[in-house]
Scaffold this active site. Structure first.
Site, mmCIF file in Angstrom:
data_model
loop_
_atom_site.group_PDB
_atom_site.id
_atom_site.type_symbol
_atom_site.label_atom_id
_atom_site.label_comp_id
_atom_site.label_asym_id
_atom_site.label_seq_id
_atom_site.Cartn_x
_atom_site.Cartn_y
_atom_site.Cartn_z
ATOM 1 N N HIS A 13 12.343 -16.794 -14.609
ATOM 2 C CA HIS A 13 13.265 -16.583 -13.491
ATOM 3 C C HIS A 13 13.685 -15.115 -13.394
ATOM 4 O O HIS A 13 13.650 -14.365 -14.384
ATOM 5 C CB HIS A 13 14.504 -17.466 -13.656
ATOM 6 N N GLU A 87 16.048 -24.122 -20.111
ATOM 7 C CA GLU A 87 16.145 -23.198 -21.229
ATOM 8 C C GLU A 87 16.633 -23.935 -22.483
ATOM 9 O O GLU A 87 17.212 -25.032 -22.405
ATOM 10 C CB GLU A 87 17.100 -22.057 -20.870
#
Length: 215
Positions: A13, A87
């Protein structure tokens, strides 16, 4: 391409304010910063003419925003969001900077300084949990490749530590050793393999698109 191999395009990202502050974001929600939106758009321009057979993304906000901007310039598949691609959960130190960790728990900070990847963190997911998610997603991609024999790449938008773990698993590195991979925000990495015995790293942590002039 290696015989019946499939390409997997991995994207981290784009940057958030928490990234710039040096915070361990983990599974906490942070939006892209103004600079992050520019990065994501630059990456989207790079991928605009690249067809994909499938598009998978973490369901956390910073990855969803990155994926949305990529998808907005794509004519291919829309992103499918999955918690598997989230994550790593950093437990009690999520949202903290190194300085804040040292102030709250000097002993833990020292352990992290010595071995960031293998230190046990209270409340964290732990490497067994992370690699469990990696293996589930790897198995899913293996079945997807077997069933569809894709001639176009699969696009995956995720996070730094998840991508590190996925590459380690894909290339059969020893996770107990120091982790040799690190991913920059809005970077592109390309793996190729047939999920059996032919695997290679074709491109790693490429951010050249961030230097392209805006037209």
């Amino acid at each position: 391409m290696l015989g019946d191999a499939m390409e997997i395009w991995l994207v981290r990202h784009a940057v958030t304010e928490a990234n710039l502050e040096g915070r361990l974001q983990g599974q906490l929600e942070y939006p892209l910063s103004k600079e992050g939106r520019k990065q994501a758009f630059a990456l989207a321009r790079r991928l605009k003419k690249q067809p994909f057979c499938a598009f998978f993304s973490s369901d956390l906000q910073r990855t969803k925003e990155t994926s949305y901007l990529i998808s907005s310039l794509q004519k291919g598949p829309h992103p499918l969001y999955s918690s598997l691609l989230r994550e790593y959960c950093f437990g009690k130190i999520q949202g903290l900077t190194k300085k804040e960790i040292r102030a709250r728990d000097p002993r833990l900070a020292a352990c992290l300084q010595h071995d960031f990847y293998h230190t046990e963190i209270p409340g964290a997911e732990g490497l067994p949990g992370l690699f469990r998610r990696v293996r589930v997603f790897y198995h899913f991609l293996s079945r997807f490749a077997e069933k569809n024999s894709p001639s176009r790449p699969v696009l995956v938008v995720s996070h730094g530590r998840f991508l590190q773990a996925f590459v380690i698993h894909f290339l059969k590195y020893d996770l107990r050793e120091p982790w040799p991979f690190s991913f920059s925000p809005a970077s592109l990495t390309i793996l190729e393999g047939n999920f059996k015995n032919k695997r290679r790293l074709k491109l790693f942590n490429d951010t050249c698109h961030l230097k392209w002039p805006v037209r």
